[in-house]
Motif scaffolding. Structure first.
Motif, PDB file in Angstrom:
ATOM      1  N   ASN A 160       2.857  16.138   4.943  1.00 21.97           N
ATOM      2  CA  ASN A 160       3.561  16.305   3.676  1.00 21.97           C
ATOM      3  C   ASN A 160       3.065  15.301   2.658  1.00 21.97           C
ATOM      4  N   TYR A 161       3.323  15.615   1.413  1.00 17.29           N
ATOM      5  CA  TYR A 161       3.070  14.683   0.318  1.00 17.29           C
ATOM      6  C   TYR A 161       4.350  14.629  -0.492  1.00 17.29           C
ATOM      7  N   PHE A 162       4.932  13.452  -0.588  1.00 20.75           N
ATOM      8  CA  PHE A 162       6.233  13.264  -1.214  1.00 20.75           C
ATOM      9  C   PHE A 162       6.194  11.910  -1.914  1.00 20.75           C
ATOM     10  N   ALA A 163       6.137  11.932  -3.242  1.00 24.78           N
ATOM     11  CA  ALA A 163       5.976  10.694  -4.000  1.00 24.78           C
ATOM     12  C   ALA A 163       6.978  10.627  -5.147  1.00 24.78           C
ATOM     13  N   PRO A 164       8.127   9.959  -4.933  1.00 21.69           N
ATOM     14  CA  PRO A 164       9.053   9.759  -6.047  1.00 21.69           C
ATOM     15  C   PRO A 164       8.330   9.074  -7.205  1.00 21.69           C
ATOM     16  N   GLN A 165       8.636   9.499  -8.421  1.00 13.25           N
ATOM     17  CA  GLN A 165       7.905   9.014  -9.593  1.00 13.25           C
ATOM     18  C   GLN A 165       8.518   7.789 -10.250  1.00 13.25           C
ATOM     19  N   ARG A 166       9.714   7.416  -9.858  1.00 17.37           N
ATOM     20  CA  ARG A 166      10.352   6.231 -10.422  1.00 17.37           C
ATOM     21  C   ARG A 166       9.680   4.982  -9.864  1.00 17.37           C
ATOM     22  N   ASP A 167       9.373   4.040 -10.738  1.00 14.79           N
ATOM     23  CA  ASP A 167       8.822   2.764 -10.282  1.00 14.79           C
ATOM     24  C   ASP A 167       9.955   1.884  -9.781  1.00 14.79           C
ATOM     25  N   HIS A 168       9.729   1.225  -8.668  1.00 15.86           N
ATOM     26  CA  HIS A 168      10.727   0.330  -8.100  1.00 15.86           C
ATOM     27  C   HIS A 168      10.249  -1.111  -8.266  1.00 15.86           C
ATOM     28  N   GLU A 169      11.191  -2.012  -8.497  1.00 15.59           N
ATOM     29  CA  GLU A 169      10.859  -3.399  -8.801  1.00 15.59           C
ATOM     30  C   GLU A 169       9.904  -4.020  -7.796  1.00 15.59           C
ATOM     31  N   ASP A 170      10.110  -3.717  -6.528  1.00 22.30           N
ATOM     32  CA  ASP A 170       9.254  -4.309  -5.504  1.00 22.30           C
ATOM     33  C   ASP A 170       7.993  -3.499  -5.238  1.00 22.30           C
ATOM     34  N   GLY A 171       7.801  -2.408  -5.995  1.00 22.71           N
ATOM     35  CA  GLY A 171       6.600  -1.590  -5.843  1.00 22.71           C
ATOM     36  C   GLY A 171       6.608  -0.669  -4.642  1.00 22.71           C
ATOM     37  N   TYR A 172       7.772  -0.510  -3.992  1.00 17.01           N
ATOM     38  CA  TYR A 172       7.838   0.334  -2.796  1.00 17.01           C
ATOM     39  C   TYR A 172       7.341   1.738  -3.118  1.00 17.01           C
TER      40      TYR A 172
ATOM     41  N   LYS B   5      10.091  13.732 -11.371  1.00 18.00           N
ATOM     42  CA  LYS B   5      11.050  13.066 -10.489  1.00 18.00           C
ATOM     43  C   LYS B   5      10.415  12.741  -9.137  1.00 18.00           C
ATOM     44  N   ILE B   6       9.875  13.787  -8.498  1.00 20.20           N
ATOM     45  CA  ILE B   6       9.203  13.630  -7.208  1.00 20.20           C
ATOM     46  C   ILE B   6       7.981  14.535  -7.213  1.00 20.20           C
ATOM     47  N   ASP B   7       6.829  13.965  -6.923  1.00 20.03           N
ATOM     48  CA  ASP B   7       5.612  14.754  -6.822  1.00 20.03           C
ATOM     49  C   ASP B   7       5.475  15.220  -5.378  1.00 20.03           C
ATOM     50  N   VAL B   8       5.361  16.531  -5.196  1.00 23.39           N
ATOM     51  CA  VAL B   8       5.179  17.116  -3.862  1.00 23.39           C
ATOM     52  C   VAL B   8       4.025  18.105  -3.923  1.00 23.39           C
ATOM     53  N   ASP B   9       3.365  18.295  -2.798  1.00 24.60           N
ATOM     54  CA  ASP B   9       2.345  19.330  -2.745  1.00 24.60           C
ATOM     55  C   ASP B   9       3.021  20.672  -2.444  1.00 24.60           C
TER      56      ASP B   9
ATOM     57  N   MET C  31       0.839  -1.182   0.000  1.00 27.30           N
ATOM     58  CA  MET C  31       0.000   0.000   0.000  1.00 27.30           C
ATOM     59  C   MET C  31       0.884   1.247   0.000  1.00 27.30           C
ATOM     60  N   ALA C  32       0.558   2.214  -0.829  1.00 27.58           N
ATOM     61  CA  ALA C  32       1.357   3.439  -0.955  1.00 27.58           C
ATOM     62  C   ALA C  32       1.196   4.332   0.269  1.00 27.58           C
ATOM     63  N   ASP C  33       2.309   4.911   0.675  1.00 24.74           N
ATOM     64  CA  ASP C  33       2.325   5.862   1.792  1.00 24.74           C
ATOM     65  C   ASP C  33       3.290   6.990   1.407  1.00 24.74           C
ATOM     66  N   PRO C  34       2.866   7.853   0.473  1.00 26.27           N
ATOM     67  CA  PRO C  34       3.770   8.862  -0.098  1.00 26.27           C
ATOM     68  C   PRO C  34       4.028  10.046   0.835  1.00 26.27           C
ATOM     69  N   ARG C  35       4.901   9.828   1.803  1.00 31.96           N
ATOM     70  CA  ARG C  35       5.215  10.903   2.744  1.00 31.96           C
ATOM     71  C   ARG C  35       6.616  10.713   3.297  1.00 31.96           C
ATOM     72  N   ILE C  36       7.154  11.801   3.800  1.00 29.39           N
ATOM     73  CA  ILE C  36       8.462  11.792   4.458  1.00 29.39           C
ATOM     74  C   ILE C  36       8.226  11.533   5.942  1.00 29.39           C
ATOM     75  N   ILE C  37       8.963  10.567   6.496  1.00 32.22           N
ATOM     76  CA  ILE C  37       8.853  10.294   7.932  1.00 32.22           C
ATOM     77  C   ILE C  37      10.093  10.746   8.700  1.00 32.22           C
ATOM     78  N   ASP C  38      11.153  11.078   7.964  1.00 30.34           N
ATOM     79  CA  ASP C  38      12.374  11.571   8.593  1.00 30.34           C
ATOM     80  C   ASP C  38      13.126  12.393   7.553  1.00 30.34           C
ATOM     81  N   ILE C  39      13.671  13.522   7.984  1.00 30.15           N
ATOM     82  CA  ILE C  39      14.464  14.340   7.070  1.00 30.15           C
ATOM     83  C   ILE C  39      15.702  14.824   7.796  1.00 30.15           C
ATOM     84  N   GLN C  40      16.825  14.721   7.113  1.00 31.36           N
ATOM     85  CA  GLN C  40      18.112  15.131   7.667  1.00 31.36           C
ATOM     86  C   GLN C  40      18.775  16.096   6.696  1.00 31.36           C
TER      87      GLN C  40
END
Length: 160
Positions: free
Chosen positions: A38-50, A138-142, A1-10
């Protein structure tokens, strides 16, 4: 299940040479607000669907913004690298107006503070729109996420 958000930022602490109490407060607020919503969704598809959530590290290397995106467990997922040329003027303007704002809140009238704050928000909003455009594909953000990320990009540019 998609969870397009940042949980930690450094932020790359090697990049940050100096910051005063006002800047440190802005950084803390930006990070707190970003992690709250936040809404942060990288647009690249990853093999495992992460598809999130993400841990993000921001740094500046050779004049480019590096956004390192990791999985929730900390394993690297991808890096997005953006040239910073289009951000030089907005960063410079934002620093100048922030200096005026911090001075105003210490000694100006409420109307003067409001005027400076409106100008500060206008510069910030314009820069956030530019960041959204640069991240397109590249990355979809609000918009609010882009604003907070721009604040953190500015923190990375403080040279003392």
């Amino acid at each position: 299940m998609a969870d397009p958000r940042i949980i930690d930022i450094q932020l790359d602490q090697r990049t940050i040479i100096w910051r005063n109490a006002d800047v440190e407060q802005e950084r803390r607020i930006a990070i707190f607000d970003l992690l709250e919503d936040n809404y942060f969704a990288p647009q690249r598809d990853h093999e495992d669907g992460y598809a999130g959530p993400y841990k993000v590290r921001l740094s500046v290397e050779e004049g480019r913004l590096v956004i390192a995106v990791d999985r929730e467990d900390g394993t690297p997922l991808e890096q997005v690298i953006l040239g910073l040329g289009r951000f030089r003027r907005p960063i410079r303007e934002y620093f100048a107006i922030c200096d005026s704002y911090f001075q105003a809140i210490r000694q100006a009238t409420a109307q003067q503070i409001e005027t400076v704050d409106m100008a500060r928000r206008a510069i910030h909003n314009e820069a956030a729109e530019t960041l959204k455009e640069r991240l397109d594909g590249k990355i979809d953000v609000d918009f609010d996420t882009a604003r907070r990320l721009f604040t953190l990009i500015c923190v990375l540019h403080i040279k003392g």
